[in-house]
Motif scaffolding. Sequence first.
Motif, PDB file in Angstrom:
ATOM      1  N   GLU A  32       0.854  -1.148  -0.011  1.00  0.00           N
ATOM      2  CA  GLU A  32      -0.006   0.071   0.102  1.00  0.00           C
ATOM      3  C   GLU A  32       0.755   1.233   0.026  1.00  0.00           C
ATOM      4  N   THR A  33       2.138   1.055   0.347  1.00  0.00           N
ATOM      5  CA  THR A  33       3.088   2.369   0.412  1.00  0.00           C
ATOM      6  C   THR A  33       3.665   2.398  -0.799  1.00  0.00           C
ATOM      7  N   VAL A  34       4.641   1.605  -1.134  1.00  0.00           N
ATOM      8  CA  VAL A  34       5.267   1.683  -2.514  1.00  0.00           C
ATOM      9  C   VAL A  34       5.774   0.348  -2.967  1.00  0.00           C
ATOM     10  N   GLY A  55      21.808  -1.153  -5.910  1.00  0.00           N
ATOM     11  CA  GLY A  55      23.049  -0.219  -5.635  1.00  0.00           C
ATOM     12  C   GLY A  55      23.118   0.100  -4.339  1.00  0.00           C
ATOM     13  N   ARG A  56      22.465  -0.718  -3.419  1.00  0.00           N
ATOM     14  CA  ARG A  56      22.092  -0.188  -2.027  1.00  0.00           C
ATOM     15  C   ARG A  56      23.534  -0.374  -1.125  1.00  0.00           C
ATOM     16  N   GLN A  57      23.681   0.806  -0.102  1.00  0.00           N
ATOM     17  CA  GLN A  57      24.949   0.512   0.654  1.00  0.00           C
ATOM     18  C   GLN A  57      24.749  -0.598   1.796  1.00  0.00           C
ATOM     19  N   ASP A  59      25.446  -0.790   4.574  1.00  0.00           N
ATOM     20  CA  ASP A  59      25.203  -0.161   6.123  1.00  0.00           C
ATOM     21  C   ASP A  59      23.689   0.306   6.390  1.00  0.00           C
ATOM     22  N   ASN A  60      22.629  -0.060   5.351  1.00  0.00           N
ATOM     23  CA  ASN A  60      21.266   0.478   5.389  1.00  0.00           C
ATOM     24  C   ASN A  60      20.497  -0.773   5.479  1.00  0.00           C
ATOM     25  N   PRO A  61      19.915  -0.855   6.691  1.00  0.00           N
ATOM     26  CA  PRO A  61      19.331  -2.277   6.841  1.00  0.00           C
ATOM     27  C   PRO A  61      17.863  -2.306   6.360  1.00  0.00           C
ATOM     28  N   VAL A  64      11.768  -6.370   7.381  1.00  0.00           N
ATOM     29  CA  VAL A  64      11.106  -7.633   7.216  1.00  0.00           C
ATOM     30  C   VAL A  64       9.834  -7.483   7.261  1.00  0.00           C
ATOM     31  N   HIS A  65       9.254  -7.888   5.938  1.00  0.00           N
ATOM     32  CA  HIS A  65       7.753  -8.242   5.982  1.00  0.00           C
ATOM     33  C   HIS A  65       6.963  -9.618   6.225  1.00  0.00           C
ATOM     34  N   ILE A  66       6.029  -9.280   7.139  1.00  0.00           N
ATOM     35  CA  ILE A  66       5.305 -10.738   7.759  1.00  0.00           C
ATOM     36  C   ILE A  66       3.733 -10.632   7.315  1.00  0.00           C
ATOM     37  N   THR A 114      21.649  -4.504  16.611  1.00  0.00           N
ATOM     38  CA  THR A 114      20.913  -5.293  17.384  1.00  0.00           C
ATOM     39  C   THR A 114      19.504  -5.348  17.305  1.00  0.00           C
ATOM     40  N   THR A 115      18.839  -4.468  16.504  1.00  0.00           N
ATOM     41  CA  THR A 115      17.437  -4.320  16.188  1.00  0.00           C
ATOM     42  C   THR A 115      16.989  -4.747  14.954  1.00  0.00           C
ATOM     43  N   VAL A 116      15.896  -5.036  14.702  1.00  0.00           N
ATOM     44  CA  VAL A 116      15.206  -5.448  13.437  1.00  0.00           C
ATOM     45  C   VAL A 116      14.019  -4.679  13.265  1.00  0.00           C
ATOM     46  N   ILE A 118      10.373  -4.430  11.580  1.00  0.00           N
ATOM     47  CA  ILE A 118       9.241  -5.349  10.977  1.00  0.00           C
ATOM     48  C   ILE A 118       8.078  -4.649  10.647  1.00  0.00           C
ATOM     49  N   ARG A 119       7.433  -5.110   9.383  1.00  0.00           N
ATOM     50  CA  ARG A 119       5.983  -4.572   9.191  1.00  0.00           C
ATOM     51  C   ARG A 119       5.475  -5.653   8.368  1.00  0.00           C
ATOM     52  N   MET A 120       3.840  -5.349   8.826  1.00  0.00           N
ATOM     53  CA  MET A 120       3.018  -6.276   8.178  1.00  0.00           C
ATOM     54  C   MET A 120       2.215  -5.312   7.067  1.00  0.00           C
ATOM     55  N   PRO A 140      13.408  -3.589   0.510  1.00  0.00           N
ATOM     56  CA  PRO A 140      13.315  -2.268   0.511  1.00  0.00           C
ATOM     57  C   PRO A 140      12.520  -1.737  -0.794  1.00  0.00           C
ATOM     58  N   SER A 141      12.345  -0.607  -0.828  1.00  0.00           N
ATOM     59  CA  SER A 141      11.702   0.174  -2.103  1.00  0.00           C
ATOM     60  C   SER A 141      12.323  -0.427  -3.224  1.00  0.00           C
ATOM     61  N   ALA A 142      11.596  -0.655  -4.271  1.00  0.00           N
ATOM     62  CA  ALA A 142      12.035  -1.313  -5.493  1.00  0.00           C
ATOM     63  C   ALA A 142      12.544  -0.317  -6.567  1.00  0.00           C
ATOM     64  N   GLU A 178       6.526   5.992   1.712  1.00  0.00           N
ATOM     65  CA  GLU A 178       6.755   4.753   2.521  1.00  0.00           C
ATOM     66  C   GLU A 178       6.433   4.726   4.054  1.00  0.00           C
ATOM     67  N   SER A 179       6.602   3.654   4.675  1.00  0.00           N
ATOM     68  CA  SER A 179       5.784   3.501   5.960  1.00  0.00           C
ATOM     69  C   SER A 179       6.585   4.271   6.958  1.00  0.00           C
ATOM     70  N   THR A 180       6.027   4.684   8.081  1.00  0.00           N
ATOM     71  CA  THR A 180       6.521   5.411   9.243  1.00  0.00           C
ATOM     72  C   THR A 180       7.335   4.424  10.071  1.00  0.00           C
ATOM     73  N   LEU A 192      11.761   7.349  13.415  1.00  0.00           N
ATOM     74  CA  LEU A 192      12.937   7.738  12.627  1.00  0.00           C
ATOM     75  C   LEU A 192      12.669   8.124  11.373  1.00  0.00           C
ATOM     76  N   ARG A 193      11.613   7.831  10.700  1.00  0.00           N
ATOM     77  CA  ARG A 193      11.111   8.325   9.228  1.00  0.00           C
ATOM     78  C   ARG A 193       9.718   8.507   9.356  1.00  0.00           C
ATOM     79  N   PRO A 194       9.281   9.777   8.971  1.00  0.00           N
ATOM     80  CA  PRO A 194       8.015   9.976   9.107  1.00  0.00           C
ATOM     81  C   PRO A 194       7.261   9.357   7.670  1.00  0.00           C
ATOM     82  N   PRO A 225      19.788   4.357   9.582  1.00  0.00           N
ATOM     83  CA  PRO A 225      20.742   4.546   8.583  1.00  0.00           C
ATOM     84  C   PRO A 225      20.379   5.048   7.260  1.00  0.00           C
ATOM     85  N   GLY A 226      19.482   4.620   6.675  1.00  0.00           N
ATOM     86  CA  GLY A 226      18.861   5.132   5.596  1.00  0.00           C
ATOM     87  C   GLY A 226      18.722   6.581   5.356  1.00  0.00           C
ATOM     88  N   MET A 227      18.304   7.190   6.603  1.00  0.00           N
ATOM     89  CA  MET A 227      17.996   8.781   6.462  1.00  0.00           C
ATOM     90  C   MET A 227      19.106   9.429   6.078  1.00  0.00           C
TER      91      MET A 227
HETATM   92  O1  TXA Z   1       6.939   1.322   3.163  1.00  0.00           O
HETATM   93  C1  TXA Z   1       8.038   0.838   3.242  1.00  0.00           C
HETATM   94  O2  TXA Z   1       8.500   0.927   4.386  1.00  0.00           O
HETATM   95  C2  TXA Z   1       8.561   0.449   1.983  1.00  0.00           C
HETATM   96  C3  TXA Z   1       7.957  -1.060   1.510  1.00  0.00           C
HETATM   97  C4  TXA Z   1       8.594  -1.854   0.412  1.00  0.00           C
HETATM   98  O3  TXA Z   1       7.405  -1.715   2.808  1.00  0.00           O
HETATM   99  N1  TXA Z   1       9.758  -0.107   2.352  1.00  0.00           N
HETATM  100  C5  TXA Z   1      10.952   0.786   2.454  1.00  0.00           C
HETATM  101  O4  TXA Z   1      12.270   0.380   2.745  1.00  0.00           O
HETATM  102  O5  TXA Z   1      10.864   1.880   2.332  1.00  0.00           O
HETATM  103  P1  TXA Z   1      13.557   0.902   2.526  1.00  0.00           P
HETATM  104  O6  TXA Z   1      14.540   0.017   2.647  1.00  0.00           O
HETATM  105  O7  TXA Z   1      13.525   1.996   1.453  1.00  0.00           O
HETATM  106  O8  TXA Z   1      13.519   2.100   3.807  1.00  0.00           O
HETATM  107  C6  TXA Z   1      13.688   1.061   5.085  1.00  0.00           C
HETATM  108  C7  TXA Z   1      14.387   2.209   6.282  1.00  0.00           C
HETATM  109  C8  TXA Z   1      15.649   2.777   5.832  1.00  0.00           C
HETATM  110  O9  TXA Z   1      15.619   4.173   6.275  1.00  0.00           O
HETATM  111  C9  TXA Z   1      16.479   1.871   6.876  1.00  0.00           C
HETATM  112  O10 TXA Z   1      17.607   2.606   7.394  1.00  0.00           O
HETATM  113  C10 TXA Z   1      15.408   1.785   8.166  1.00  0.00           C
HETATM  114  O11 TXA Z   1      14.143   1.520   7.373  1.00  0.00           O
HETATM  115  N2  TXA Z   1      15.582   0.652   9.086  1.00  0.00           N
HETATM  116  C11 TXA Z   1      15.628  -0.521   8.551  1.00  0.00           C
HETATM  117  N3  TXA Z   1      15.839  -1.225   9.705  1.00  0.00           N
HETATM  118  C12 TXA Z   1      16.409  -0.702  10.682  1.00  0.00           C
HETATM  119  C13 TXA Z   1      16.792  -0.818  11.952  1.00  0.00           C
HETATM  120  N4  TXA Z   1      17.118  -2.033  12.521  1.00  0.00           N
HETATM  121  N5  TXA Z   1      17.018   0.285  12.807  1.00  0.00           N
HETATM  122  C14 TXA Z   1      16.770   1.586  12.308  1.00  0.00           C
HETATM  123  N6  TXA Z   1      16.363   1.834  11.054  1.00  0.00           N
HETATM  124  C15 TXA Z   1      16.117   0.925  10.008  1.00  0.00           C
END
Ligand code: TXA
Length: 337
Positions: A32-34, A55-57, A59-61, A64-66, A114-116, A118-120, A140-142, A178-180, A192-194, A225-227
């Motif tokens: 529903e987001t991207v 081409g993602r770094q 260090d950018n985690p 996990v979708h459930i 040390t964290t993960v 997760i989103r449904m 991640p976003s495609a 993208e998700s909050t 961490l991300r609005p 890290p992604g921010m």
């Molecule tokens: O809406 C969304 O979130 C989309 C869809 C596909 O679910 N996914 C998405 O993933 O936007 P991505 O990889 O583009 O962004 C994930 C963000 C990044 O800023 C990343 O650094 C952060 O989530 N992130 C992931 N695991 C983290 C963690 N353990 N601690 C802090 N930030 C984390």
Amino acid sequence: METIILSADNPHNIEICAESIASGDLVAIPTETVYGLAANACDASAVSKIFQTKGRQPDNPLIVHIAEPAQVERFVSDIPETFKTLSEKFWPGPLTLIMKSNGSIPDNVTAGLTTVAIRMPNHPATLALIHKSNCPIAAPSANLSGSPSPTRAIHVKHDLDGKIPYILDGGDCHVGLESTVLDISEYPPRILRPGGVTHDELTVLLGTVAIENDSTSAIDKPRSPGMKYRHYAPKAPMFALAGAPDATACYIKSQIDTDPRAAALMFDDYAIDHTHVVTFGAHHDLCVQAANLFDALRQLDALSPSQIFAQMPPATGLGYAITNRIKKASGNHIIEC
Ligand code: TXA
Ligand code: MG
């Protein structure tokens, strides 16, 4: 490799994609987001293909979708009380929760943290796909790293054609941002991300909710890290315009009058009539703006302009996430009008 777009309306296509993921390949999936670029989250070598393909770094985690809230128990060591409240209210939906990892998810998904996350997600085809593949999905976003996130199957094809076997076409993403990302591993919870779920909605439910500073300036150790990366960006230099909509519209008119190759992102109700103006919704219609923003940035890119000027909504409610993305797309080049 030929990239095939498969309709998510056909259950057989969901099976094809589920098999592809279970066998270690990547598939672009609708949410529903991207759109997400999906791999089996428990298969480190499948996950490494995500980083190569985008081409993602490293260090950018990844998130996990459930397909069921109860599945978090497989990956999280310490489930906070707030988890139940939040998942009951917002899942499936545009909220990613950061919790302490129990170590069962490979290091390249969590980037060694040390964290993960997760989103449904709230898309029937993707929930069916997760059930069928019988594995959690790292996605991640495609898009190619740095470019606007894809909100239509055709956007994914534009960025990743020839690099992945399948795109599961589930239609246009209705949230569009993208998700909050909310860290509930510590108190108080921190955005961490609005994104699609607003600070106000979270505060009503949880009381105090902190917001991470959204400046893109060099931060050594951002919590998300992604921010720290420049994101969502068209190729031309972009400028985010702060101020009342009539003032920013006036500024755009003067810029386009002096530079015929300049382009602009404007509100429907303030737009000037010009071939290089792309609109993304009325000034007060934040949901429409969110749904159209990334497609509009791609349309602007296709015009190959010399520079791009963007109007921004007030930074309240969903407007906060919209302005966050526009500012990031501009590399934080903000002009006060
Ligand atoms: O809406 C969304 O979130 C989309 C869809 C596909 O679910 N996914 C998405 O993933 O936007 P991505 O990889 O583009 O962004 C994930 C963000 C990044 O800023 C990343 O650094 C952060 O989530 N992130 C992931 N695991 C983290 C963690 N353990 N601690 C802090 N930030 C984390
Ligand atoms: Mg992304």
